[in-house]
Design a protein around this motif. Structure first.
Motif, mmCIF file in Angstrom:
data_model
loop_
_atom_site.group_PDB
_atom_site.id
_atom_site.type_symbol
_atom_site.label_atom_id
_atom_site.label_comp_id
_atom_site.label_asym_id
_atom_site.label_seq_id
_atom_site.Cartn_x
_atom_site.Cartn_y
_atom_site.Cartn_z
ATOM 1 N N LEU B 166 0.830 -1.205 0.000
ATOM 2 C CA LEU B 166 0.000 0.000 0.000
ATOM 3 C C LEU B 166 0.869 1.263 0.000
ATOM 4 N N LEU B 167 1.935 1.262 0.812
ATOM 5 C CA LEU B 167 2.772 2.460 0.877
ATOM 6 C C LEU B 167 3.520 2.685 -0.436
ATOM 7 N N THR B 168 3.940 1.582 -1.084
ATOM 8 C CA THR B 168 4.617 1.723 -2.376
ATOM 9 C C THR B 168 3.694 2.384 -3.383
ATOM 10 N N ALA B 169 2.432 1.924 -3.399
ATOM 11 C CA ALA B 169 1.461 2.529 -4.311
ATOM 12 C C ALA B 169 1.312 4.021 -4.002
ATOM 13 N N GLY B 170 1.316 4.354 -2.716
ATOM 14 C CA GLY B 170 1.216 5.752 -2.319
ATOM 15 C C GLY B 170 2.433 6.551 -2.732
ATOM 16 N N LEU B 202 0.447 10.655 3.997
ATOM 17 C CA LEU B 202 -0.410 10.529 5.178
ATOM 18 C C LEU B 202 -1.764 9.865 4.915
ATOM 19 N N PRO B 203 -2.470 10.234 3.814
ATOM 20 C CA PRO B 203 -3.754 9.553 3.573
ATOM 21 C C PRO B 203 -3.587 8.039 3.462
ATOM 22 N N VAL B 204 -2.551 7.588 2.756
ATOM 23 C CA VAL B 204 -2.331 6.143 2.614
ATOM 24 C C VAL B 204 -1.966 5.529 3.952
#
Lengths: 270, 282
Positions: B166-170, B202-204
Motif C-alpha cells: 500500500l505504501l509503495t502505491a502511495g 499521510l492519507p495512505v
C-alpha cells in the motif's frame, strides 16, 4: 560507490528476512529426522523425501489438499459470480442508495469473524452441514464478497458507459451486456480478484477449524492440529508447510503485479 | 445516464447473503449473549445482562483485553515503521526490482498457520535457529514476557508486506517534480522525507493503520497456533479467550458476550479512523 554497496547490503537483509524462514523450512523438510534437532543447525548432506511421503501416507494429506482445493475453487467461482453481478448493478444500473449499499458491503469486511462464529456454528449444525465442505464454501464466499464487489465495482466504473448504451440500443438486455461484454472486457480485473479470493480461502483458519472435524478438514487446520503428543513430528510439519505454501508462492511470483494492483485498488485512490 | 432497468435485482443476491451470514449472526450473537447457553446439555435460559456483569468482573477478560491492546499497538507501530522503510528502499530504481518486490510478498502469501508453525520451530529453545544465531538460550514461547513479543514479531513478519504494497502505491503517485524542487531549495534527504514524502503519504498511512489495526485487534490464527494463548494466558487475546469459552467449554452465552466485545471494539476503531480520514478531507 559506497552508498550503492550499502543499499544492496540493506536490500539483501530485507530479502533474507522475507524469504529466509521459508527457505529454512524447505531445508528442514528434507533433513533426516535425527538431523533436525541437532546443533549447529546444518544443511543436510543427504537429503531425504521421507517426510513428504509420510505426510501423504501417515497423515492423509491428499484428502486435506483436495478439500482445500475444492473449497478455495468453489469459493472463488461463487464469490466472483455473485460479486460481479452485484458490481455490474452498482456500476451501470440504477440502484437506490447505491453509495450506501456499497458502504454497507464494505463495512461487512470489518466484521470480526469471531463475532459471527458462534451463531454460524449453531445454524450450520441445525442445517446438518457440520463437517461439510459446503459450510466452508458458504462462509468463505460471503466473507470474500466485500473484496470482490469493491475491486470489480471500481473496475466496471472505468468501462465507458457508451459501450453499455450502444449494446442496449443494439437490443442486448442488461444481463446480456453483463455476460457478453462487461465480463470479457474485465477479465484482467476478474483474474486479479480470483487470485486474492483463492488465497484468502486457501489460508482461512477460524471457520475451517470450527466447522470441520474430520472429513472436511482443510490443510491449515491439519497443520495446526498436527498430532504430536510427546515429540512433534517437525520434519512432517515442515514438509506439509512447504506443500501448502508452494502453490501460493508460485501464484505470487507469477502474478505479483496483478496481486499488488488488486490489493491497492481503491485503498489508495479512495 | 443510468439505464432505467432496475439494478436492485443485480445487487439483491449479494445483499441477501451478506445479511444472512454476517448481519443476522451478529444480532443472533447479541441474543445469545443474554442467555446462559450450554450447548452440550441443551440448556438455554434468559439471564438478561448477567453475562456482561460477569464480564466486567472477569479478571481473565481484562487480561485478554490488555494483551490484545498491547499486541495491536506494538505490532501495528512496528509494521508501519518497517513497512515504510522497506517501501522507501524498494522505491529506488535498481536491477532486479521486480524480483525483489515479489520476494517481499512471500510472508503475506504464506498461510498464517504455516508461518506460526515455522516460527514455532525456529523459536525452539533447544534446537531453534534463532537461539543459535543469537548465541543465547532463551525459552521464547515458554516465558510470559518473551511469548507475547514473539507473537508480535511473527505478526509483524507476516503483515509487513501488505503495508509495503500500500505504501509503495502511495509513494508512486507523489510527483517527482516535488523532489527536484526540494533539492533545488537545498533540502537533504531526511528533510525531503519529512516535508514531502510523509505529508503526501499521510492519507495512505491512515488507510494502512485502519486495515492493520482492525486486523491486529481481532488476531486469532497466528497466536492461537504459536502459543495457544499461553504460557499462563500471557498471550491470550480476546478472540482466543472467546473461542476457548465457546468451543472448549461450550458456554455459548458468555462466549458470545466476549465475541461481541471484539465486534464493538473493532467497530469503534473503524469509526475512529474513518472520522479521521473524512475530517482531513473536508
Amino acid at each position: 560507490m559506497m552508498k550503492r554497496a550499502g543499499f544492496y547490503a540493506l536490500l539483501a537483509v530485507v530479502m533474507l528476512y522475507c524469504a529466509g524462514p521459508l527457505a529454512w523450512q524447505l531445508i528442514t523438510s528434507i533433513k533426516l529426522s535425527g538431523e533436525i534437532a541437532v546443533l549447529p543447525p546444518l544443511v543436510s548432506t543427504n537429503p531425504t523425501a521421507a517426510h513428504y511421503l509420510s505426510v501423504f501416507h501417515d497423515y492423509s494429506f491428499a484428502r486435506y489438499i483436495l478439500n482445500s482445493l475444492i473449497v478455495a475453487g468453489s469459493t472463488t467461482i461463487l464469490s466472483l459470480l455473485l460479486g460481479s453481478i452485484c458490481s455490474f448493478g452498482l456500476a451501470k444500473l440504477r440502484v437506490p442508495f447505491a453509495s450506501l449499499v456499497l458502504a454497507f458491503i464494505l463495512s461487512v469486511s470489518m466484521f470480526p469473524p469471531i463475532a459471527t462464529v458462534s451463531p454460524l456454528y449453531i445454524i450450520i449444525r441445525t442445517l446438518g452441514l457440520r463437517d461439510t465442505l459446503a459450510a466452508l464454501v458458504m462462509t468463505h464466499t460471503v466473507f470474500s464478497l466485500p473484496l470482490t464487489v469493491w475491486v470489480l465495482t471500481n473496475f466496471f466504473r472505468t468501462v465507458p458507459d457508451d459501450i453499455y448504451h450502444a449494446a442496449r440500443i443494439d437490443g442486448c438486455r442488461p444481463f446480456q451486456v453483463y455476460w457478453k461484454i462487461m465480463l470479457p472486457l474485465s477479465l484482467p480485473a476478474v483474474f486479479t480478484t480470483a487470485i486474492l479470493v483463492f488465497i484468502f480461502s486457501w489460508n482461512e483458519f477460524l471457520f475451517a477449524l470450527t466447522f470441520t472435524s474430520a472429513s472436511a478438514r482443510t490443510v491449515p487446520v491439519a497443520i495446526a492440529l498436527f498430532p504430536g503428543i510427546h515429540e512433534m513430528p517437525w520434519g512432517e510439519i515442515a514438509a506439509a508447510s512447504v506443500i501448502v505454501t508452494l502453490p501460493i508462492i508460485l501464484l505470487v511470483l507469477l502474478f505479483q503485479r496483478k496481486i499488488v494492483e488488486g490489493l491497492t485498488s481503491g485503498a489508495v485512490k479512495g | 445516464m443510468k439505464d432505467k432497468e432496475r439494478g436492485i435485482r443485480y445487487v439483491a443476491p449479494s445483499l441477501i447473503v451478506l445479511t444472512l451470514v454476517t448481519v443476522y449472526p451478529v444480532l443472533y450473537v447479541f441474543y445469545l449473549s443474554l442467555h446462559r447457553k450450554l450447548l452440550i446439555f441443551n440448556i438455554s435460559k434468559f439471564i438478561a445482562l448477567d453475562n456482561y456483569l460477569f464480564l466486567i468482573r472477569d479478571e481473565r477478560f481484562w487480561n485478554a483485553l490488555r494483551n490484545t491492546a498491547y499486541f495491536t499497538g506494538l505490532s501495528v507501530a512496528l509494521e508501519l515503521l518497517l513497512g515504510l522503510g522497506i517501501a522507501v528502499l524498494l522505491n529506488r530504481s535498481f536491477r532486479l526490482k521486480g524480483a525483489s518486490r515479489a520476494i517481499v510478498l512471500i510472508p503475506w502469501a504464506i498461510p498464517t498457520v504455516v508461518s506460526a508453525r515455522m516460527w514455532e520451530m525456529m523459536f525452539n529453545t533447544d534446537f531453534g535457529v534463532i537461539n543459535y544465531l543469537l548465541g543465547v538460550k532463551i525459552n521464547w514461547l515458554g516465558s510470559p514476557f518473551w511469548a507475547i513479543h514473539a507473537a508480535i514479531f511473527v505478526d509483524v513478519w507476516k503483515t509487513t508486506p501488505f503495508v509495503v504494497i500500500l505504501l509503495t502505491a502511495g509513494l508512486q503517485v507523489i510527483p517527482r517534480e516535488l523532489y527536484s524542487a526540494a533539492r533545488i531549495d537545498g533540502a537533504g534527504s531526511w528533510q525531503m522525507f519529512r516535508s514531502v514524502t510523509l505529508p503526501l503519504l499521510l492519507p495512505v498511512i491512515l488507510v494502512v493503520l485502519l486495515f492493520r489495526t482492525l486486523d491486529a485487534f481481532r488476531v486469532f490464527d497466528a497466536v492461537y497456533v504459536l502459543t495457544g494463548g499461553g504460557p499462563a494466558n500471557s498471550t491470550e487475546t480476546v478472540s482466543i479467550y472467546a473461542y476457548k469459552v465457546l468451543f472448549q467449554t461450550l458456554q455459548f452465552g458468555y462466549g458470545s458476550a466476549l465475541s461481541l466485545v471484539v465486534f464493538f471494539c473493532t467497530g469503534s476503531i473503524g469509526i475512529f479512523y474513518i472520522r479521521l480520514m473524512t475530517g482531513r478531507r473536508t
